[in-house]
Scaffold this motif. Sequence first.
Motif: not given
Length: 411
Positions: A264-277
């Motif tokens: 379950g650890s292989a996945g996608v980091f939603m950096y846009d949501k993380y940084f509020g972009m």
Amino acid sequence: MYHLVAVFIAALCATGVLCSALPNVEVAPVNTSAAILPRSLSISAFNIKVFGRSKMSDPVKAAQIRDIVKRYDVILIQEIRDITGEALQQLWDMVGRSQFGMVCSERLGRTTYKEEYAYFFRLSAVQMVGVHQYDDGPDDYTDAFEREPFSVRIRPVGGSYDITLVGIHVKPTDAVKEIDALIDVYDDVIRTWPTVTDVIILGDLNADCSYASESDLLRMPIYNQNLFYWPIGFDADTTVSSTHCAYDRFILSGPNVRSALIPGSAGVFMYDKYFGMSYTETLYHSRRIRDGGQHGEVEDHGNQHDQQQCSHHNTRREARKSDKLQVATLFKDGTSTAMVRIRIVMATAAMARLNRLWTSSSINFPSKYRLYKSFEVSILLSCSETWTLHADTERRIPAFEHKCICRLCSA
């Protein structure tokens, strides 16, 4: 247009400790038959839209890229366009040279449009053992890849096995052909490092939607053989556009990395949501650039001299057997600039590993200097008699040595 993809290799899970993973990603118990590492190891791949000086001149964007790099133990950066290398060096300064090492490829591509790969690796987690540039022959369109894969051999600190990482940015319109050819790249790295059985192929494979469907992949050995495992499926979305495509992938092979992968650890980091972009800001970070010689949106093209120089890059690269790293000392532009960069990276990592020695008050300066000459200089200047250097590249060597001597003196 991409999010960040990542995998986590298990550690200490035999004791019942659950290892950390991406935010909002479920972590399941790990197969304890794997060779155990002293800590979890996070590996990621990030295709940054036309990474260069323009992007790094924006303090906000540069800081966001820095924060992304520092999240992971190893990260592959793709689509590096800056011919000067200044953007990459700036990013390295920002993440901290005492904390992260960096190694980059030569400039790759059949036309004047060229890219580089770079790996950043946390010095406390990973030791860089070697690098290898795949060579598929002349850049005359009879070759397999637009940008040949660039591999590194890493050794987790305190671990019992090495891992080969194979970075690739596949040309979208040739995705089926290039993905199919990855089986040859796998065979090549096994021949290069025959004692290493654990291999991870990672990067922007353009392995979905109109470029390469699942039916296309099912015909390929790299996909249909049990030897290989693709942890990110077609249901993932690694883009930040309105499309839903799993372009960015990992391919795992080897008994240790496959069994040590945290489920379950292989996945996608939603950096846009993380940084509020905003959507526009996200596209600025990571928008796909079509391959080919003409790109109206491309920044950091370089000057006319660079384009003239690149026009001569269609000759076959020399065989790379200069030393145990199996990296050419003479690269496609006729100089050893890339080799100097690699040597400086290796020497920097070695300096960091011996930091307690350099800062020890019980060892006098003459002794430290003799050790420095024995260890660091031998790494920095190995096979230097074969190098061909421009004046600006040659100046980097004494500048690096001066920095090292200052470090010894300040202790």
